[in-house]
Design a protein around this motif. Sequence first.
Motif, PDB file in Angstrom:
ATOM      1  N   HIS A 186       0.829  -1.217   0.000  1.00  0.00           N
ATOM      2  CA  HIS A 186       0.000   0.000   0.000  1.00  0.00           C
ATOM      3  C   HIS A 186       0.862   1.266   0.000  1.00  0.00           C
ATOM      4  O   HIS A 186       0.573   2.225  -0.728  1.00  0.00           O
ATOM      5  N   GLN A 187       1.921   1.298   0.809  1.00  0.00           N
ATOM      6  CA  GLN A 187       2.761   2.490   0.865  1.00  0.00           C
ATOM      7  C   GLN A 187       3.486   2.711  -0.452  1.00  0.00           C
ATOM      8  O   GLN A 187       3.559   3.843  -0.952  1.00  0.00           O
ATOM      9  N   GLN A 193       2.583   1.669  -3.434  1.00  0.00           N
ATOM     10  CA  GLN A 193       1.616   2.064  -4.452  1.00  0.00           C
ATOM     11  C   GLN A 193       1.229   3.532  -4.290  1.00  0.00           C
ATOM     12  O   GLN A 193       1.090   4.257  -5.279  1.00  0.00           O
ATOM     13  N   ALA A 194       1.067   3.986  -3.061  1.00  0.00           N
ATOM     14  CA  ALA A 194       0.704   5.389  -2.827  1.00  0.00           C
ATOM     15  C   ALA A 194       1.805   6.323  -3.312  1.00  0.00           C
ATOM     16  O   ALA A 194       1.536   7.373  -3.914  1.00  0.00           O
ATOM     17  N   ALA A 195       3.078   5.948  -3.059  1.00  0.00           N
ATOM     18  CA  ALA A 195       4.196   6.780  -3.502  1.00  0.00           C
ATOM     19  C   ALA A 195       4.242   6.858  -5.026  1.00  0.00           C
ATOM     20  O   ALA A 195       4.480   7.934  -5.601  1.00  0.00           O
ATOM     21  N   LEU A 196       4.012   5.743  -5.672  1.00  0.00           N
ATOM     22  CA  LEU A 196       4.017   5.726  -7.133  1.00  0.00           C
ATOM     23  C   LEU A 196       2.832   6.493  -7.693  1.00  0.00           C
ATOM     24  O   LEU A 196       2.950   7.180  -8.724  1.00  0.00           O
ATOM     25  N   ASP A 197       1.688   6.407  -7.039  1.00  0.00           N
ATOM     26  CA  ASP A 197       0.511   7.178  -7.469  1.00  0.00           C
ATOM     27  C   ASP A 197       0.793   8.675  -7.408  1.00  0.00           C
ATOM     28  O   ASP A 197       0.382   9.437  -8.290  1.00  0.00           O
ATOM     29  N   ARG A 198       1.508   9.108  -6.366  1.00  0.00           N
ATOM     30  CA  ARG A 198       1.818  10.540  -6.228  1.00  0.00           C
ATOM     31  C   ARG A 198       2.707  11.024  -7.380  1.00  0.00           C
ATOM     32  O   ARG A 198       2.524  12.118  -7.913  1.00  0.00           O
TER      33      ARG A 198
END
Length: 922
Positions: free
Chosen positions: A8-9, A11-16
């Motif tokens: 989850h972490q 994926q969130a960094a890549l989404d940003r």
Amino acid sequence: MNLLYGRHQEQAALDRILDAAGQGAGAALMVWGEPGIGKTALLDYVAEAAGGDFTVVRCRGTRLESGVAFAGLHELLWPVKDRISTLPKPQANALNGALGISGDVADPFLISVAVLTLIGDLAGERPVLIAVDDAHWLDEPSARCLAFVARRLRAEPVAMLLTGHDDPVEGPWEELAAMEVRGLGDEDARLLAGAVAPHADEGVIRRTVRAAAGNPLALQELPTSMAAGDISTHPLAGEQIAVGPRLRRTFRARIVRLSAPARTALLLIAADDRSDRNTMCRAALVLGLDSAAWDEGMHSGLLTTRSDGRICLRHQLMGAVVYEEAPAADRQAVHRALASVLTGENADELRPWHLAAAVEAAGGPDGEVARLLEESADRSWARGGCATAGRALRRAAALSPSTDDAARRLAHGAKAAWQAGQADMARDMLARAERISSEAKVADLSEGLRGLIEFTHGHLEIACRRLARDMERVADPGQAFTLGNMALWAAWAAGHGELQRETLHRLERRLSQGDFPDTGLLLRAWWTEDRSGGADDREQVAALGGQGLDRLSGTSWPLMPPAPLGVAWGIEHVLGEGLHREIDQLRQTDQVTALTQALAQTVTVDIAQGSWAFAEANTIEGLRVAQEIGDEHSASQYRNCLGWLAAARGDERTVADHAARTAEVWVPRGGRVFSAAAQWTLGMSALFAGRAEDAVGRLVRLTEDGHHAAHPTIALLAAPDTAEAAVQAGQRATAEEQAWLLRRWAERSHAPWAVSATHLVHALLESGADADKHFRLALDVPGAQSRPFAYARTRLLYGEWLRRARRRSDARIQLAEAAETFRRLDAAPLLARTRAEQELSGQQVRRDSAPDRDAPTVLTAQEARVARLAAEGLTNREIGAQLLISPRTVGYHLANVFPKLGIVSRADLARVDFEEGLRLKG
């Protein structure tokens, strides 16, 4: 979208990063971690998330193609190759040459610029995602190119994501942001293992989680092995051990259960997992494999099929194990089979490597394969893949039956490695060549490479002696001249007069044997520091400076003197015209290295002539490129020019930073000219800050025997500063020494600046009518006004003297003229000093006209450069081609320029006076 457990972490960094790129704020990120940790899965997640909103270009590094120049770039850009024709012609030619579309010889830096422009063009339509898997296996030219692009994405709607095994603390990716992917926690590991093996019992899942240590690939592979009993009998079974060895043992256990034909099928994929299915089938037929072997490999779970139809191993680590475990005879057979069936665009590049691998598996040399590798190296070199060419030639040398052929290939490979910036590898290859041949022969074969490497990376006196020695060994007269001229530069840069004279004598003798019998005589005019002479010396120097561009094809600007020496001779006008003409031509070609070196020379000339804004823009541009291509000589010249400008503008911190970097690089290597120039900027900075004793203490070192900053040319150029500081500090004897130094040079060169400076120093040392006379003589020297900063300083000193002599009206005239020049140049310390004198002389000063370097109306050097070219009517693409930046970055700079100048369109730029404080005309 595939479910990722426990990420989850990440994926969130890549989404940003993806979201920011969509908003125009580009970035690059290296996702790193151990093999099998899930990096490729995260890359697939991002590519799927980008969906239809982004243009997605992808490539993957492979072990086999790591030796093929621009193989990674070829895969990345092939889907958009039709856009290459829209690039500026030099860039299009360079990129077509790199990708093998044409036979153009390309400069690696220009290839990188072309890729940046192409990506920028794509991003102008919609955001771009660049996804690079297994970047550690990329061929070096592709890696360097993509690293170049990654560092320039701030103003582009582009996200670049790469995966690799190691933390990018060094190498091409060292400046990139990085995110480590760690092992899964026990709960997520248990969920993944259960999803992979839904029928496994709890004991198998528990042992799998413990043994896998959070590695997702191990969690996918181990349950089957655990259940089958493949590793349960191992002494370490059930222990939490390093994933690498565990996976290797697991793969090995699964491989040995396969039949011999199935293992051969796996070995075929491991030897080349980039070829298409048809190539694999043809190679399989050569090896006698039938469909049963492929079916067995697929049913084992070790092989899979990619979306493009290629058969591949489930992980590169499996390929390494398959290849390392295979008998040498099997490896030889597989590589020969692949070489026999390869077709397509990269066939000529891959075939020699497969044949070389086959020969190495069998042992012994092979002249034919060595020849094919050499031909492959030549093609890579022509396309800009110098590093690849160097490796191919080194491998060809190892396979050469003849020591003469081996030495030649090693020497040429060293040249290729050197051009790729791999100095240590080049040295190693030269050493190998010298062990099997003579040193003199290798010098001729490598065109004196040892001395050139020493010049850039070693000690300058040693470089001079090597270059002069090899000058007499090389057969080609043109190369002999190049080496001899470089030897002279090295001796001059080292500040070693005796060595310089000895080298000049050897060069004259060598040139008399070739096609340039008169060139040595012309060079003597400026290279002999202590020869007596007169006006004819300067005329000869100016004549050679004017003729320099046409004297030798391909070596035009090096024939000119080093810029500080040309400025000392007073031929900056001739030198500047020639250099600017050469630079205009180089900007239309792919000769980035030559452009960088020519710019390094011209900024010194531009500073002397008062074109500071132009010089600063060129310096910043040149320093960036010099650092990219590893040219420390040019980089140091740029830093010293920036330090000089910073001293004149009162920025002591910048002066100190550049001087410290110069000393760190050049004091151990005997580069006195660089150390002296840095010392000069420190002395200037102290003088302009009002610390005369500090200034003279630094400046006298320029003439101090044995000091690392002692250099005759720099000491001469700095003599007016040294004299002024000495007079202010009450050290008359030091000032008189500077007067003698200047007078001696003025009598020899008749350079206007030296004649004027001689009078100025005498004026500072005299009093009464004699002082007044020398001040006037200094200002009246024909040509003295061509150096506005020096001329304004003479006016300032004269104005101060006039004010102290109570001739206030005369003082105000001189001070007003000085103030206007200092204001235009933004020489803040001297402008403040001049205005203080103006007030003491009774003149009112408008303080609101003082420059404010923190004001939003001041452009950065790059903004000024872009604005000037836009004012001349160039388009964003044309400006980008000249400045080696993307058109979108040009637009970014112009968007900042308009509000700073208070204008709203490109048409308004024609009204901006760039030389007069960015004022609007009319």
